[in-house]
Scaffold this active site. Structure first.
Site, PDB file in Angstrom:
ATOM      1  N   HIS A  17       0.835  -1.208   0.000  1.00 36.19           N
ATOM      2  CA  HIS A  17       0.000   0.000   0.000  1.00 36.19           C
ATOM      3  C   HIS A  17       0.867   1.254   0.000  1.00 36.19           C
ATOM      4  O   HIS A  17       1.552   1.549   0.977  1.00 36.19           O
ATOM      5  CB  HIS A  17      -0.892  -0.041   1.246  1.00 36.19           C
ATOM      6  CG  HIS A  17      -1.848   1.084   1.367  1.00 36.19           C
ATOM      7  ND1 HIS A  17      -1.745   2.044   2.354  1.00 36.19           N
ATOM      8  CD2 HIS A  17      -2.932   1.409   0.634  1.00 36.19           C
ATOM      9  CE1 HIS A  17      -2.735   2.906   2.230  1.00 36.19           C
ATOM     10  NE2 HIS A  17      -3.468   2.548   1.202  1.00 36.19           N
ATOM     11  N   HIS A  59      -1.220  10.914  -2.606  1.00 37.02           N
ATOM     12  CA  HIS A  59      -2.520  10.536  -2.061  1.00 37.02           C
ATOM     13  C   HIS A  59      -3.418  11.740  -1.783  1.00 37.02           C
ATOM     14  O   HIS A  59      -4.565  11.797  -2.206  1.00 37.02           O
ATOM     15  CB  HIS A  59      -2.347   9.742  -0.769  1.00 37.02           C
ATOM     16  CG  HIS A  59      -3.644   9.385  -0.111  1.00 37.02           C
ATOM     17  ND1 HIS A  59      -4.261  10.220   0.810  1.00 37.02           N
ATOM     18  CD2 HIS A  59      -4.461   8.309  -0.254  1.00 37.02           C
ATOM     19  CE1 HIS A  59      -5.400   9.666   1.198  1.00 37.02           C
ATOM     20  NE2 HIS A  59      -5.542   8.509   0.577  1.00 37.02           N
TER      21      HIS A  59
END
Length: 271
Positions: A17, A59
Site C-alpha cells: 500500500h 494521495h
C-alpha cells in the site's frame, strides 16, 4: 514436474500500500523498491493530475503532509512538484533526497516511472492504480491513465487474471469509464459501506472486484462469498495487524493491501 499442490492459486496475495510505507516514505521510489525486494505480489498507488497534465503518485489533495512544500497538486506543475522532497517527514531510515531535476529515492514519483519500474522487475508484479475523485479534471484522469497503460502495452490484457495493471476508485463513475474503454482491464470498486459494495453498484459499472476496508470486512465477512458468487474477487485495505491478516486469509480474501508487505508475507507463510 510440479505437484498438484504447486498449481493451486494461494490467496491472499500481498499488495504494498503506497509501497512499503511503514518503513519508507509513501509513494516514493524508496518505498516501492523496498516493497519489491520484500516480495510483494502487487503494489498500490494513488494518482492525481498536475496542472500541466502529468500523472503523479500523491494521495492527498495537497502536498502539505508528505512534502517539504505546500499547495494543491492539481494547481501545481510537474516542475514545481519536483522541487520538493517527499521523505523528510518520515521516521524511517534516511534515503537520497531529490536533486534539482526531482530525481532521488524521495523525489516526486510519476506514474510513468512507477509502471516502468514494476514492469522491469525480475518477476511479475501487478500495479493497482487508484484514481482520486472528486477532482477538478474529472474524467480526464481516467483517460490519461489509460493512455499511459496503452503506451506500455498493458491496457488490453488477454484476460483479467493475466493483467499487469488494475484500476481502482471510490468513484463508481470512474470505474465505469475504465470498464467501458478497456473491457479486459480489471477494476476494483472501493468503498466503506457493505450495503454499497454488496449491492448493485459493482454490477452496474462492471467491476471485477470490490474493495472494502478491513473494518467493513470484519463486520461483514459475507462480502467475500457474495462477491465470489458474482464472479468477483475481493481486495481489502489496509491490513497491518496480524489477526487481521489471519482473518483475511481465513475468509478467502484475494488481495491484501498492507503498509508492511514483508511482515504480512511472513505471517501468511507461517500460517
Amino acid at each position: 514436474m510440479a505437484r498438484p499442490d504447486d498449481l493451486v492459486v494461494k490467496h491472499p496475495f500481498v499488495v504494498a500500500h503506497r509501497g512499503a510505507s511503514a518503513d519508507r516514505p509513501e509513494h516514493t521510489l524508496a518505498a516501492y523498491d523496498l516493497a519489491l525486494q520484500e516480495g510483494a505480489d502487487g503494489v498500490e498507488c494513488d494518482v492525481r493530475l498536475t496542472s500541466d497534465g502529468h500523472l503523479v503518485c500523491v494521495h492527498d489533495r495537497t502536498v502539505d503532509r508528505t512534502s517539504t512544500g505546500a499547495g494543491v497538486v492539481s494547481e501545481m506543475t510537474l516542475s514545481q512538484l519536483q522541487r520538493l522532497d517527499y521523505g523528510a517527514w518520515h521516521k524511517g531510515p534516511q534515503t537520497d533526497p531529490p536533486d534539482a531535476a526531482g530525481n532521488g529515492d524521495t523525489g516526486l514519483l510519476t506514474l510513468d516511472a512507477l509502471v516502468a519500474m514494476v514492469l522491469d522487475w525480475h518477476r511479475p508484479v501487478k500495479i493497482f492504480i487508484e484514481t482520486k475523485h472528486p477532482v477538478r479534471y474529472g474524467a480526464l484522469v481516467e483517460r490519461q491513465v489509460l493512455a499511459l497503460l496503452q503506451r506500455f502495452g498493458i491496457a488490453a490484457p488477454a484476460s483479467a487474471s493475466r493483467s499487469r495493471a488494475v484500476v481502482m476508485s471510490f468513484s463508481a463513475a470512474a470505474v465505469w469509464r475504465i470498464r467501458r474503454a478497456a473491457p479486459m482491464l480489471p477494476t476494483v470498486l472501493l468503498g466503506s459501506a457493505a450495503r454499497y459494495l454488496g449491492g448493485s453498484a459493482a454490477t452496474t459499472v462492471g467491476a471485477t472486484a470490490i474493495g472494502p476496508s478491513i473494518e467493513t470486512l470484519r463486520e461483514h465477512p459475507e462480502l467475500v462469498d457474495h462477491a465470489a458468487a458474482r464472479g468477483r474477487a475481493l481486495y481489502c485495505w489496509t491490513v497491518d495487524e496480524g489477526e487481521d491478516v489471519d482473518f483475511c486469509r481465513d475468509v478467502g480474501v484475494a488481495w491484501i493491501a498492507t503498509n508492511q508487505p514483508a511482515r504480512t508475507k511472513a505471517r501468511l507463510r507461517a500460517g
